[in-house]
Write an enzyme that holds these catalytic residues in place. Structure first.
Site, PDB file in Angstrom:
ATOM      1  N   HIS A   1       0.858  -1.251  -0.334  1.00 49.08           N
ATOM      2  CA  HIS A   1      -0.168   0.062  -0.025  1.00 49.08           C
ATOM      3  C   HIS A   1       0.792   1.237   0.145  1.00 49.08           C
ATOM      4  CE1 HIS A   1       0.259  -0.245   4.590  1.00 49.08           C
ATOM      5  NE2 HIS A   1       0.396   0.903   4.496  1.00 49.08           N
TER       6      HIS A   1
ATOM      7  N   ASP B   1       0.249  -7.557   1.216  1.00 48.77           N
ATOM      8  CA  ASP B   1       0.599  -6.096   0.869  1.00 48.77           C
ATOM      9  C   ASP B   1       2.073  -5.996   1.330  1.00 48.77           C
ATOM     10  OD1 ASP B   1       0.391  -3.660   1.563  1.00 48.77           O
ATOM     11  OD2 ASP B   1      -0.247  -3.682   4.105  1.00 48.77           O
TER      12      ASP B   1
ATOM     13  N   GLN C   1       1.219   6.241  12.091  1.00 50.48           N
ATOM     14  CA  GLN C   1       0.980   6.509  10.600  1.00 50.48           C
ATOM     15  C   GLN C   1       2.748   6.803  10.273  1.00 50.48           C
ATOM     16  OE1 GLN C   1      -1.458   7.440  12.772  1.00 50.48           O
ATOM     17  NE2 GLN C   1      -2.563   6.157  11.956  1.00 50.48           N
ATOM     18  N   GLY C   2       2.774   6.515   8.746  1.00 52.23           N
ATOM     19  CA  GLY C   2       4.426   6.556   8.710  1.00 52.23           C
ATOM     20  C   GLY C   2       5.191   5.499   8.560  1.00 52.23           C
TER      21      GLY C   2
ATOM     22  N   SER D   1       4.433   2.925   7.687  1.00 53.57           N
ATOM     23  CA  SER D   1       4.087   1.336   6.448  1.00 53.57           C
ATOM     24  C   SER D   1       5.554   1.140   6.386  1.00 53.57           C
ATOM     25  CB  SER D   1       2.778   2.518   6.108  1.00 53.57           C
ATOM     26  OG  SER D   1       1.521   2.083   6.750  1.00 53.57           O
TER      27      SER D   1
END
Length: 253
Positions: free
Chosen positions: A70, A114, A205-206, A208
Site C-alpha cells: 500500500h 501487502d 502512521q508513517g 508503513s
C-alpha cells in the site's frame, strides 16, 4: 481499518488506501519507544514520494528493498529511498527507484499480500549505517520479542518524527490476533501480529512498509491495525516467511 502510510488525504485517495479511523481516538495514548540511530538499524530506509517521506522500507540486497504494497504511490519515477541516515529528511544517500513490483494478489480492502519490492538505479553502498537484513524463512513463536522502527507519528493522528525511533513488541499468536480483529474480518496466512494487550507500544502512521525484526531477521512489514497502540489491538504486519518465495522470484534474493 487503519493503514499506516503517512499521506495527505488526496494522495491516499490516489493510492486507494484511505486512512479511516473506525473507533474513537484514545485520550493521549502515546506510542511508546525511544529515539535511536541508523547504525542500530542499518537496513532501515525512508521511502519518499516526490521528495517527501511516506513510508519505511528495508534493504534486502545491494539493489533491492522491500516495503508494503500500500506504500506504492504513482510510478517508480516518483519514488526514492533514503539510506544511511538517522533522519528522514536529511543525510545519507538518496537512491532513485527504477522498478516497483507490488504483489499481484495485493488487496487494498483487506491488505492481504501487502508487499512490494523496489529496485534502485544505484546500488546501496554497505557500511556501518547501510546493511541488508536477512529474511525470515520459518515460523516465529508467540511471545518472541521483536523490534519495529521508523519515522512515523508518535501518537495516533499526531505529528511524524524526523528522528528514527524504535520500540520492542512481543509476537502475538495468530489465533489471538484473529480474534482481536474478528470484526475486521480477521487476519490471513500472510499476516503476523505484535503488540501488548495493554497497548501503549506500536507502529503508527508513517511507519508503513518498515521493518519488524526478531533474532536478526526481517519477520514482518508494517501493514495495518485499528488505531495506534490501542489496548487489545496489536499491530498487523505482512508475514515475510509466507511470501519469501515471491520475494526471491522477483529479486533473486
Amino acid at each position: 481499518m487503519k493503514v499506516l502510510v503517512l499521506l495527505a488525504a488526496l494522495v491516499a485517495c490516489v493510492a486507494g488506501v484511505p486512512y479511516i479511523l473506525q473507533k474513537p481516538l484514545p485520550d493521549g495514548r502515546i506510542v511508546g519507544g525511544t529515539t535511536t540511530t541508523i547504525t542500530n538499524f542499518p537496513y532501515q530506509l525512508s521511502l519518499r514520494y516526490s521528495g517527501s517521506h511516506i513510508c519505511g522500507a528495508s534493504i534486502i540486497s545491494a539493489n533491492w528493498a522491500v516495503t508494503a504494497g500500500h506504500c506504492i504511490i504513482g510510478s517508480a519515477s516518483s519514488l526514492t529511498l533514503r539510506a544511511g541516515s538517522t533522519y528522514s529528511n536529511t543525510g545519507g544517500t538518496v537512491h532513485q527507484v527504477s522498478q516497483a513490483i507490488r504483489h499481484g494478489s495485493y488487496n487494498a480492502n483487506t491488505l492481504d499480500y501487502d508487499i512490494a519490492v523496489l529496485k534502485v538505479s544505484s546500488a546501496f553502498s554497505f557500511g556501518s549505517s547501510v546493511q541488508a537484513i536477512p529474511l525470515e524463512t520459518g515460523s516465529v513463536s508467540a511471545g518472541t520479542s521483536a523490534v519495529v522502527s521508523g519515522w512515523g507519528t508518535t501518537s495516533e493522528g499526531g505529528s511524524a518524527s524526523t528522528t528514527l525511533r524504535q520500540v520492542a513488541v512481543p509476537i502475538v499468536s495468530d489465533s489471538s490476533c484473529n480474534s482481536a480483529y474478528s470484526s475486521y474480518g480477521g487476519i490471513t496466512a500472510r499476516m503476523i501480529c505484535a503488540g501488548y494487550t495493554s497497548g501503549g507500544k506500536d507502529a503508527c502512521q508513517g511507519d508503513s512498509g518498515g521493518p519488524l525484526v526478531a533474532n536478526g531477521k526481517l519477520i514482518g512489514i508494517v501493514s495495518w491495525g485499528a488505531g495506534c497502540a490501542r489496548p487489545n489491538y496489536p499491530g498487523v504486519y505482512t508475514k515475510v516467511s509466507a511470501l519469501r518465495s515471491w520475494i526471491s522470484s522477483n529479486t533473486g534474493v
